[in-house]
Design a protein around this motif. Sequence first.
Motif, PDB file in Angstrom:
ATOM      1  N   ALA A   1       0.954  -9.955  -2.733  1.00  0.00           N
ATOM      2  CA  ALA A   1       0.440  -8.867  -3.549  1.00  0.00           C
ATOM      3  C   ALA A   1      -1.049  -8.629  -3.315  1.00  0.00           C
ATOM      4  O   ALA A   1      -1.507  -7.488  -3.374  1.00  0.00           O
ATOM      5  N   VAL A   2      -1.798  -9.689  -3.004  1.00  0.00           N
ATOM      6  CA  VAL A   2      -3.228  -9.480  -2.767  1.00  0.00           C
ATOM      7  C   VAL A   2      -3.412  -8.523  -1.594  1.00  0.00           C
ATOM      8  O   VAL A   2      -4.133  -7.532  -1.688  1.00  0.00           O
ATOM      9  N   SER A   3      -2.698  -8.796  -0.499  1.00  0.00           N
ATOM     10  CA  SER A   3      -2.801  -7.894   0.661  1.00  0.00           C
ATOM     11  C   SER A   3      -2.450  -6.462   0.274  1.00  0.00           C
ATOM     12  O   SER A   3      -3.149  -5.517   0.633  1.00  0.00           O
ATOM     13  N   ILE A   4      -1.365  -6.327  -0.467  1.00  0.00           N
ATOM     14  CA  ILE A   4      -0.930  -4.979  -0.851  1.00  0.00           C
ATOM     15  C   ILE A   4      -1.983  -4.305  -1.725  1.00  0.00           C
ATOM     16  O   ILE A   4      -2.361  -3.155  -1.498  1.00  0.00           O
ATOM     17  N   ALA A   5      -2.507  -5.059  -2.680  1.00  0.00           N
ATOM     18  CA  ALA A   5      -3.527  -4.491  -3.569  1.00  0.00           C
ATOM     19  C   ALA A   5      -4.725  -4.016  -2.753  1.00  0.00           C
ATOM     20  O   ALA A   5      -5.234  -2.912  -2.948  1.00  0.00           O
ATOM     21  N   LEU A   6      -5.131  -4.831  -1.796  1.00  0.00           N
ATOM     22  CA  LEU A   6      -6.297  -4.474  -0.985  1.00  0.00           C
ATOM     23  C   LEU A   6      -5.984  -3.258  -0.113  1.00  0.00           C
ATOM     24  O   LEU A   6      -6.812  -2.353   0.036  1.00  0.00           O
ATOM     25  N   ALA A   7      -4.767  -3.226   0.423  1.00  0.00           N
ATOM     26  CA  ALA A   7      -4.378  -2.085   1.259  1.00  0.00           C
ATOM     27  C   ALA A   7      -4.435  -0.802   0.443  1.00  0.00           C
ATOM     28  O   ALA A   7      -5.019   0.202   0.870  1.00  0.00           O
ATOM     29  N   TYR A   8      -3.863  -0.843  -0.761  1.00  0.00           N
ATOM     30  CA  TYR A   8      -3.907   0.334  -1.635  1.00  0.00           C
ATOM     31  C   TYR A   8      -5.346   0.738  -1.889  1.00  0.00           C
ATOM     32  O   TYR A   8      -5.714   1.908  -1.868  1.00  0.00           O
ATOM     33  N   ASN A   9      -6.165  -0.280  -2.140  1.00  0.00           N
ATOM     34  CA  ASN A   9      -7.544  -0.008  -2.511  1.00  0.00           C
ATOM     35  C   ASN A   9      -8.276   0.658  -1.362  1.00  0.00           C
ATOM     36  O   ASN A   9      -9.108   1.553  -1.570  1.00  0.00           O
ATOM     37  N   LYS A  10      -7.971   0.251  -0.145  1.00  0.00           N
ATOM     38  CA  LYS A  10      -8.691   0.775   1.018  1.00  0.00           C
ATOM     39  C   LYS A  10      -8.102   2.108   1.489  1.00  0.00           C
ATOM     40  O   LYS A  10      -8.834   3.018   1.850  1.00  0.00           O
ATOM     41  N   PHE A  11      -6.784   2.229   1.453  1.00  0.00           N
ATOM     42  CA  PHE A  11      -6.146   3.369   2.125  1.00  0.00           C
ATOM     43  C   PHE A  11      -5.570   4.423   1.197  1.00  0.00           C
ATOM     44  O   PHE A  11      -4.905   5.356   1.642  1.00  0.00           O
ATOM     45  N   THR A  12      -5.758   4.266  -0.120  1.00  0.00           N
ATOM     46  CA  THR A  12      -5.276   5.315  -1.023  1.00  0.00           C
ATOM     47  C   THR A  12      -6.333   5.642  -2.069  1.00  0.00           C
ATOM     48  O   THR A  12      -7.277   4.882  -2.276  1.00  0.00           O
ATOM     49  N   ARG A  13      -6.103   6.764  -2.731  1.00  0.00           N
ATOM     50  CA  ARG A  13      -6.857   7.092  -3.943  1.00  0.00           C
ATOM     51  C   ARG A  13      -5.901   6.893  -5.112  1.00  0.00           C
ATOM     52  O   ARG A  13      -4.879   7.562  -5.172  1.00  0.00           O
ATOM     53  N   SER A  14      -6.195   5.943  -5.967  1.00  0.00           N
ATOM     54  CA  SER A  14      -5.369   5.633  -7.148  1.00  0.00           C
ATOM     55  C   SER A  14      -3.869   5.678  -6.818  1.00  0.00           C
ATOM     56  O   SER A  14      -3.100   6.387  -7.442  1.00  0.00           O
ATOM     57  N   GLY A  15      -3.499   4.940  -5.766  1.00  0.00           N
ATOM     58  CA  GLY A  15      -2.086   4.735  -5.456  1.00  0.00           C
ATOM     59  C   GLY A  15      -1.408   5.869  -4.711  1.00  0.00           C
ATOM     60  O   GLY A  15      -0.215   5.825  -4.439  1.00  0.00           O
TER      61      GLY A  15
END
Lengths: 513, 513
Positions: free
Chosen positions: B362-376
């Motif tokens: 989940a950490v990786s996923i959270a970071l990916a979302y944070n870097k590559f999306t705007r609010s999910g």
Amino acid sequence: MGLGAAMALALGDPPADYASIAAVGLFVALMCVCIVVGHLLEENRWMNESITALFIGLGTGAVILFASSGKHSRVLVFSEDLFFIYLLPPIIFNAGFQVKKKQFFRNFITITLFGAVGTLISFTVISLGALGLISRLNIGALELGDYLALGAIFSATDSVCTLQNFDPGNISSAKLLNFIGSFLYLFGSSTILGVASGLLSAYTIKKLYFGRHSTDREVSIMMLMAYLSYMLAELLDLSGILTVFFCGIVMSHYTWHNVTESSRVTTKHAFATLSFISETFLFLYVGMDALDIEKWKIVGQTYSPVKSIALSSTILALVLVSRAAFVFPLSFVSNLTKKTPNGKISFRQQVIVWWAGLMRGAVSIALAYNKFTRSGHTQQPSNAIMITSTISVVLFSTIVFGLLTKPLIRLLIPSRHLSREPSALSEPSSPKSFFEQLAANSPGHPDLENGISLRRPASLRFLLVSPARSVHHYWRKFDDSFMRPVFGGRGFVPFVPGSPTESSLPLLPGNEN
Amino acid sequence: MGLGAAMALALGDPPADYASIAAVGLFVALMCVCIVVGHLLEENRWMNESITALFIGLGTGAVILFASSGKHSRVLVFSEDLFFIYLLPPIIFNAGFQVKKKQFFRNFITITLFGAVGTLISFTVISLGALGLISRLNIGALELGDYLALGAIFSATDSVCTLQNFDPGNISSAKLLNFIGSFLYLFGSSTILGVASGLLSAYTIKKLYFGRHSTDREVSIMMLMAYLSYMLAELLDLSGILTVFFCGIVMSHYTWHNVTESSRVTTKHAFATLSFISETFLFLYVGMDALDIEKWKIVGQTYSPVKSIALSSTILALVLVSRAAFVFPLSFVSNLTKKTPNGKISFRQQVIVWWAGLMRGAVSIALAYNKFTRSGHTQQPSNAIMITSTISVVLFSTIVFGLLTKPLIRLLIPSRHLSREPSALSEPSSPKSFFEQLAANSPGHPDLENGISLRRPASLRFLLVSPARSVHHYWRKFDDSFMRPVFGGRGFVPFVPGSPTESSLPLLPGNEN
């Protein structure tokens, strides 16, 4: 937040989450302060944790108000979600989990009388009183619905919500029956749901015996199923408060005995702690919110201070009267049923019952916000003044009535009575007991409907001394012969002597079944 | 919600909160299922709780996807707040709280080596590898910053976040020094903050002795101060993970010994339970989120399936290589320092260390979302494919590597070694150990950086057998003569024999100091 924020910065978009971290962080820090101060004031004969938290909240609000040069005083806008989804359930569940079941079952009838009928009376008195008095203050266009809402807000039970569902036109006797019917349906079905989910947890844990592999699973499943019962009740439009309260009672009566010793110690203290934290948070919150300038400005622009004070004091008076209107008559009725004199509720006890239930709190505020605002904001003066008066009443009743509770009990109940009950005065109105007063007003909260919180076993016991034969007697028979063999419970699970539970039996839940 | 919803209905505005109740309720229900299934699969030689939760999440996602006729699969949009503010802290704190301190201090140098240097190596390898390989897939406009982000996401430590702060232009040696400097600063200051807040809690509780009045206060203050340390770290842009991890270690080493017996039992199990619940929630969440159709659609419209698979497998390969690139060399270095042969890390152990740290979550996923999306949410294909590949890698590594972990350990470590360690195989990769793998990749997570989670004491101990004289030796001297007299700790507080802690010493934290 860590990589999150850093990346956000790298991406050049504002770290929106800083605000929420700061807010949560501030609350956590303040809660630590509350706990330390509360601990230091433990022996104080006036103060209690709820009032401490309230004052700290007010103080912080003042600081923020000053820092933001009069713009705002709160770091979080009031959120019903936060309140109803996260903060209220643990408080009510714990109240049920720690309830003295023996007295609860012994006095089931009295309790139901105070709970259901008492709530109805209190609601009716406040609504009619508001209709009669507040309409004279002409504070603006208020419909019958608003007066009924006031009744609901200040008898602070989520059962009367059903009333809101029929149009505030002429209340025919048919409609009245309809209301009483749905009221009883709500009461019954919520209770059944709570009991059912409690029994399910007991059965599951007894059959699967999670403890075999991991204590964590036992504790988790208890927490989650209790929470689930609340959620389910809310989804079915039942009274979540009632459901989770009864779920707590059943869990401490059956489930709690089916888990490992360490799970018993853990659940007992963990649930109490969660409830304690939620309560402290709420008091801080209410304190900070009270100073939120927005609504006061609107009120100030439209109404004279006199009118605001008049409204608040009217509501306060109605609260006093409405509670008296059911405590004394119902005590009289309940006394008629008791044969032995020591079973009767003395006048002094009635006064305490009346007084201890006068405090209003976060539930009232939450309901007021829900009725009179859109997501915590309002521009309409007549709505704003309802919020401000609610806040005034809550602050006044919490602080003034709260401060006078200890002395009142000391005055009315001679210490010789209390000598048997050292705990009676030790924590007479901790946030717990205060919040239990809130729950008290839901017909699901027996000890509290009795006006004396769980934390005042002394006064509680005065009320609950009962004749030899009672509902309890038959209940015990049924419990021992049918329920416990299936769902476990005390005496139906291996009980290791010298276990933590053993060593601290008088404290643990479920030991008075 | 109770009166809330009813009033809302009465007011005729949509009960917006029904959605959130339904969502939370669903998750709670699913978590109950996970716990029951996990319990039933306890003896299973392949499955573990994390994989169970993941599958249940996937299943639910599929159902929702079908029910919403292909519109969406998740009931909650991914929220970094939820993840970083509420779910991650309890997991990491508990990891620190339950860490075997004796081995931790004994092997402090090895641990730091693996933690700090290992993270740097892994980050560099992945970033450079991505730069070299992924650029060839020409999946769209990716800057150097994106490659560095991939390095950060898949070495999943929030220390390297600092890298994100300097512009991805030419990396001069000055900049590199600058980076290493800020990396060490982050490492150091976060650790100090964690230790300081832990010691503060120990000192406060020792001085005031809350337990005198209430166990709840002790437990509350421990929870709140741990949480506060995390919040503070995040506000100061330090690594909250590191801070709260060290706070956990210090609390179990000092604070935990200054509280009442029931508080000890409660904290030990309550913290473990909270962590367990958070982990289960996260796995469910990741499972449901994986099927969220939006991003897959965008990817599908732009890229060929081949390209998606190519990207995912490239990343996966980089993860394998990057971990090997520091585990084997650093083990070699650490072996050089050991005099006795049994202090050395055998090749087989190195393989386990390498393997057990391969799972990403989940950490990786959270970071990916944070870097590559705007609010999910994202509309840009190159961003969407980054999210989908991250999810693919996480799912694949969790499920495949996860399933193979038990057999691998069984294969590499002859059972005679394990006979001494019954617990070694009992819960080899519960969600806990899995998440500890996540934390592992933050330089704050010793046992895990050692690749073997806290839940695998066997393999752990192989790594941690140490020479007679070590940092630990001097640390103990210092601890006994300076620290414990001030901050309390084992042997410096009344210790009642036959106490719950006594009876279960080998299980309780702080007993191996």
